[in-house]
Each structure stands twice: as structure tokens, then as C-alpha cells.
Design a protein around this motif. Structure first.
Motif, PDB file in Angstrom:
ATOM      1  N   THR A   9      60.345   2.510 -45.130  1.00 56.27           N
ATOM      2  CA  THR A   9      60.090   3.935 -44.873  1.00 56.27           C
ATOM      3  C   THR A   9      60.937   4.404 -43.697  1.00 56.27           C
ATOM      4  O   THR A   9      61.539   5.484 -43.726  1.00 56.27           O
ATOM      5  CB  THR A   9      58.589   4.170 -44.583  1.00 56.27           C
ATOM      6  OG1 THR A   9      57.847   3.720 -45.722  1.00 56.27           O
ATOM      7  CG2 THR A   9      58.277   5.635 -44.332  1.00 56.27           C
ATOM      8  N   TYR A  10      61.015   3.561 -42.668  1.00 62.72           N
ATOM      9  CA  TYR A  10      61.835   3.892 -41.501  1.00 62.72           C
ATOM     10  C   TYR A  10      63.310   3.963 -41.906  1.00 62.72           C
ATOM     11  O   TYR A  10      64.026   4.901 -41.514  1.00 62.72           O
ATOM     12  CB  TYR A  10      61.620   2.854 -40.397  1.00 62.72           C
ATOM     13  CG  TYR A  10      62.325   3.155 -39.096  1.00 62.72           C
ATOM     14  CD1 TYR A  10      62.408   4.461 -38.607  1.00 62.72           C
ATOM     15  CD2 TYR A  10      62.892   2.138 -38.340  1.00 62.72           C
ATOM     16  CE1 TYR A  10      63.050   4.737 -37.404  1.00 62.72           C
ATOM     17  CE2 TYR A  10      63.529   2.402 -37.131  1.00 62.72           C
ATOM     18  CZ  TYR A  10      63.610   3.702 -36.672  1.00 62.72           C
ATOM     19  OH  TYR A  10      64.241   3.978 -35.477  1.00 62.72           O
ATOM     20  N   ALA A  11      63.777   3.008 -42.707  1.00 60.90           N
ATOM     21  CA  ALA A  11      65.166   3.017 -43.176  1.00 60.90           C
ATOM     22  C   ALA A  11      65.456   4.331 -43.906  1.00 60.90           C
ATOM     23  O   ALA A  11      66.516   4.936 -43.734  1.00 60.90           O
ATOM     24  CB  ALA A  11      65.434   1.825 -44.086  1.00 60.90           C
ATOM     25  N   GLY A  12      64.485   4.770 -44.703  1.00 64.01           N
ATOM     26  CA  GLY A  12      64.647   6.012 -45.456  1.00 64.01           C
ATOM     27  C   GLY A  12      64.859   7.216 -44.549  1.00 64.01           C
ATOM     28  O   GLY A  12      65.673   8.093 -44.848  1.00 64.01           O
ATOM     29  N   THR A  13      64.153   7.235 -43.426  1.00 59.27           N
ATOM     30  CA  THR A  13      64.341   8.359 -42.505  1.00 59.27           C
ATOM     31  C   THR A  13      65.712   8.276 -41.836  1.00 59.27           C
ATOM     32  O   THR A  13      66.333   9.294 -41.549  1.00 59.27           O
ATOM     33  CB  THR A  13      63.252   8.404 -41.403  1.00 59.27           C
ATOM     34  OG1 THR A  13      63.366   7.221 -40.611  1.00 59.27           O
ATOM     35  CG2 THR A  13      61.853   8.485 -41.972  1.00 59.27           C
ATOM     36  N   LEU A  14      66.192   7.056 -41.608  1.00 57.49           N
ATOM     37  CA  LEU A  14      67.516   6.899 -40.983  1.00 57.49           C
ATOM     38  C   LEU A  14      68.625   7.360 -41.929  1.00 57.49           C
ATOM     39  O   LEU A  14      69.671   7.822 -41.504  1.00 57.49           O
ATOM     40  CB  LEU A  14      67.765   5.430 -40.608  1.00 57.49           C
ATOM     41  CG  LEU A  14      66.857   4.830 -39.528  1.00 57.49           C
ATOM     42  CD1 LEU A  14      67.112   3.335 -39.398  1.00 57.49           C
ATOM     43  CD2 LEU A  14      67.072   5.514 -38.193  1.00 57.49           C
ATOM     44  N   GLU A  15      68.363   7.205 -43.233  1.00 60.34           N
ATOM     45  CA  GLU A  15      69.378   7.596 -44.215  1.00 60.34           C
ATOM     46  C   GLU A  15      69.142   9.004 -44.748  1.00 60.34           C
ATOM     47  O   GLU A  15      69.812   9.428 -45.692  1.00 60.34           O
ATOM     48  CB  GLU A  15      69.391   6.607 -45.384  1.00 60.34           C
ATOM     49  CG  GLU A  15      70.178   5.359 -45.078  1.00 60.34           C
ATOM     50  CD  GLU A  15      70.734   4.723 -46.326  1.00 60.34           C
ATOM     51  OE1 GLU A  15      71.928   4.932 -46.606  1.00 60.34           O
ATOM     52  OE2 GLU A  15      69.973   4.029 -47.019  1.00 60.34           O
ATOM     53  N   GLY A  16      68.165   9.675 -44.202  1.00 65.73           N
ATOM     54  CA  GLY A  16      67.934  11.059 -44.593  1.00 65.73           C
ATOM     55  C   GLY A  16      67.364  11.213 -45.983  1.00 65.73           C
ATOM     56  O   GLY A  16      68.044  11.669 -46.906  1.00 65.73           O
ATOM     57  N   GLY A  17      66.122  10.794 -46.133  1.00 70.86           N
ATOM     58  CA  GLY A  17      65.406  11.170 -47.343  1.00 70.86           C
ATOM     59  C   GLY A  17      65.311  10.137 -48.447  1.00 70.86           C
ATOM     60  O   GLY A  17      64.786  10.435 -49.511  1.00 70.86           O
TER      61      GLY A  17
END
Lengths: 170, 254
Positions: B59-67
Motif C-alpha cells: 500500500t505504501y509502495a502504491g502511494t510512492l508510485e502515485g495510485g
């Protein structure tokens, strides 16, 4: 009306906290999600309610259901804009379960966690004493550190011979 | 945050997440196949902890990659895009092999998380503070069983020793790092993973000694690859099983 867990309630918005306190833990229906310390904060901005919750264990499969149940409880009271926010920090600890809730756990048949995780033995799975919730004997042994749910270990009583769940200390 | 440091952080977060997902998936294969009921439940519970930890990281990775969603990282990447340590993807083997891996990995995870709790990245330090409590139980579980099997019968001792020896060549890869990760160490975000090796060796050695087992030779040849997109042949089989449904029914919701 149930008492609000003094270890998590910040003294604000008692009406909203009491609504959250109607929601029980799906795995341990004798405790509410406020008793458990899963609800971390309830805030209101205009018509919008935000409830912050934290998982007991990272993989706790009950979180989805708890979110849905909290929203439903607020909807029943006429609050339709409810958002649930997951927070990880500070990490959940059994220290947030109040003594009152620990008594309820024991009556329900689950041996409660010891009073404080400051006791290192307790974290290492060697609590000083785990009392059988059935016959109250202290002559008990651990069968497995992993039990029916992520937050429980499996113990048995050497006196009444009953197996029982023990709420793991973390 | 600059693009470079964002890419470094993403790589590190996925490394942590991939370790958890792949090891969790392997352990979940013990569900209904455990040597007895309590162990079946224990290994499944540990698998669930790893899965939960993976979700936090993805989930954190997803925020780092924008969505991007957590599901993207689990279900829409190919073998070479996974960066898990090689030891996590090996087949379970017999019960002694699974316990040996749990010992090697849990000692590593405990040291890593202890350092990660000091990270300047609030999400990572929060994650570590949560995960280390679960890891303490995993480590205790692996230690107890290593003692029980090592210091048990002649048969259990011999099989536990074999498992410890067989898996040792995959342990060095857990400590592998990358240039990007080194920049995070300098920024106080990631721990210096290779530097954990000495403490790891000491701890594993002490458990093995108590279990009457022999620590493998430190000079044993070590398989490497997980930080250079090279895997053992086993990763493909795990991913094939894990991703089958989402690839057969792309975008389906249930």
C-alpha cells in the motif's frame, strides 16, 4: 450504556465514541472495538465523521468487517458521511485493553493478557501466571503460541483438563 | 523528494514487501498439511502475519508510485520484477527445512526491524514497530522447534542438521544490497543490511549450539541474485499459482 475504555478515549465527542462503542469485535463479541483499543480516534468536521482504527495484528482479517460495522453503526444514528482511516502508529498493544475489558474476557472464557507488556517474560510467551478462565487454577501450560486467531495462544489447564484461549501479549 | 530518492525508497519498500509475500505464500502451503494440528495453525498464523505486513508495504509502495494498488504488486508483476530474497521462494521441503528457513529468516527480520524502527521515514518506522512484535513470536517459534528437533531423537537431529546445511548457501543473499539502497542508508531511511550479518551469525550460532547442531562453514559458497533480478527456478511456479485467477479474469472484482 457501556463504559468507554479510559485507555483510549480522549474525553472528546462522547456521543460519537459511544456509537463506536456499540460495535463488537467479530471474533470476540464480548468486547467492543473501543474496549479492544482498535478505535484510536473519532473526529467530526461538519457532517463528516472520521474514525481511525488500528489492526491488532498486521494480518487481522477482521479489519474489513470492523470497518463496515462501524460505518453501519453511525448510519443507524443518522451519520451518513463516515470515513474509516487505518493507522499503524503507535503499534497496537494489549496494554490498551482496560482492566474492565480483561474481566469481561475472562468471564467469556478467554484468559486475558497480563497487566503490562513491560514484563518482558510476558512478551516472550512466558507470563508469570495464566489463570484458567474455567476453574481459575494457575496450574496451566501452553500448548501452542498460535491459536484460533492471530491474537490468541492455545493453553490447557492441568487441573480441570480444559483447553482454553489465552489472549497473547504484544 | 527527488525522483532518484523516490525510486530508491520504492525499491527498498518492495524488497521488504516481496520477502514477506513470497515467504508468507510458501508458509501458507502448510495449511492443512502441517505435521499436527497445532503446527498447522501456527504456520498458517505466521503466513497471515507476513501477508498483513506485505499489505502495509505494498500500500505504501502504491502511494510512492502515485495510485497503484497493493494488488498490482502481488498480481501484475513478473518473476524478474520480484525482489524477494532467494531463500523465501525455495520449496518448503520437509518440516525441518521449513523450520530452518524460519530460523534463518526470523533472526534476520528481527535484526532488520530493530534497525528500521529508527528510520527517518515515519511509515517505515511505524511498520517496523508493528511487525517486530509479530516477528518476536515467529523467532520464538523457530527457535523452540530448532531446539526440539536438533536436541530430539537421532532421526530429528540428523534431518534438522541436513536442513540447516542445505539452506545455508541461500542465507548470504538476504544481506545483499544495491546502490540505491546505500543512498537510503546514508539518508537514515534504510538500515545498513549487510552490516547485520555479524549479529545474525552470532545469534544463529547460539541457537544451533543449544540445539546440539553444527553451524555450517562460514566459507560455504553463497548463491546470490535477488537484487539483480535473478531468481531460482521456483519463483515462476509460485507466481503462476498466485496470479492465475487475476490473469484469467483481469480486473474482475469479487
Amino acid at each position: 450504556m457501556e463504559t468507554l475504555n479510559p485507555l483510549v478515549w480522549n474525553g472528546k465527542e462522547p456521543e460519537l465514541w459511544n456509537i463506536a462503542n456499540e460495535v463488537v469485535d467479530p471474533e470476540i463479541p464480548v468486547l467492543t472495538v473501543v474496549d479492544m483499543g482498535i478505535v484510536r480516534d473519532v473526529t467530526r468536521e461538519g457532517d463528516n465523521i472520521t474514525v481511525k482504527i488500528t489492526p491488532t495484528y498486521s494480518g487481522c482479517p477482521a479489519m474489513e468487517m470492523i470497518s463496515t460495522d462501524i460505518k453501519a453503526a453511525f448510519h443507524r444514528k443518522g451519520f451518513n458521511n463516515v470515513s474509516i482511516e487505518f493507522v499503524l502508529s503507535p503499534a497496537w498493544t494489549t496494554d490498551w485493553i482496560s482492566d474492565y475489558a480483561k474481566d469481561k474476557l475472562e468471564k467469556y472464557g478467554i484468559a486475558p493478557p497480563p497487566r503490562s507488556t513491560a514484563d518482558k517474560n510476558a512478551i516472550l510467551g512466558k507470563p508469570k501466571e495464566v489463570r484458567c478462565p474455567q476453574c481459575k487454577s494457575l496450574n496451566t501450560v501452553m500448548i501452542s503460541n498460535f491459536g484460533s486467531t492471530a491474537c490468541k495462544a492455545l493453553w490447557k489447564c492441568e487441573d480441570c483438563k480444559e483447553p482454553f484461549d489465552y489472549f497473547k501479549c504484544i | 523528494m527527488s525522483n532518484n530518492s523516490n525510486a530508491a525508497l520504492l525499491e527498498f519498500v518492495l524488497r521488504l514487501g516481496d520477502n514477506n509475500l513470497i515467504l508468507g505464500h510458501r508458509l501458507s502451503e502448510w495449511c492443512s498439511n502441517g505435521p499436527f494440528l497445532e503446527e498447522d495453525i501456527a504456520l498458517s498464523n505466521i503466513a497471515l502475519d507476513y501477508l498483513g505486513q506485505t499489505r502495509i508495504l505494498y500500500t505504501y509502495a502504491g502511494t510512492l508510485e502515485g495510485g497503484k494498488t497493493e494488488d498490482f504488486y502481488a498480481y501484475e508483476r513478473f518473476e524478474h520484477e520480484f525482489t524477494n530474497a532467494l531463500i523465501t521462494e525455495l520449496p518448503n521441503g520437509d518440516y525441518a527445512h521449513s523450520i530452518a528457513r524460519q530460523l534463518y529468516y526470523s533472526v534476520f527480520a528481527d535484526l532488520l526491524l530493530t534497525e528500521l524502527m529508527k528510520s527517518k521515514d515515519a511509515t517505515l518506522s511505524g511498520y517496523a514497530a508493528k511487525a517486530i512484535k509479530e516477528t518476536a513470536y515467529h523467532l520464538r517459534h523457530a527457535t523452540d522447534w530448532t531446539l526440539r528437533l536438533g536436541d530430539g531423537t537421532e532421526e530429528s537431529h540428523q534431518r534438522m542438521q541436513k536442513a540447516i546445511d542445505d539452506l545455508f548457501m541461500y542465507t548470504g543473499d538476504m544481506f545483499a544490497t544495491t546502490e540505491k539502497e546505500k543512498s537510503l542508508v546514508a539518508a537514515g531511511i534504510a538500515p545498513d543490511v549487510p552490516a547485520l550479518k555479524a549479529a545474525w551469525t552470532k545469534k544463529v550460532e547460539s541457537v544451533l549450539k543449544e540445539a546440539t547442531l553444527t553451524m555450517p562453514d562460514a566459507a560455504t559458497w553463497q548463491m546470490q541474485g535477488s537484487r539483480t533480478n535473478r531468481h531460482t527456478e521456483h519463483i515462476g511456479y509460485i507466481i503462476a499459482e498466485m496470479q492465475y485467477v487475476t490473469r484469467a479474469y483481469p480486473g474482475n472484482k469479487w
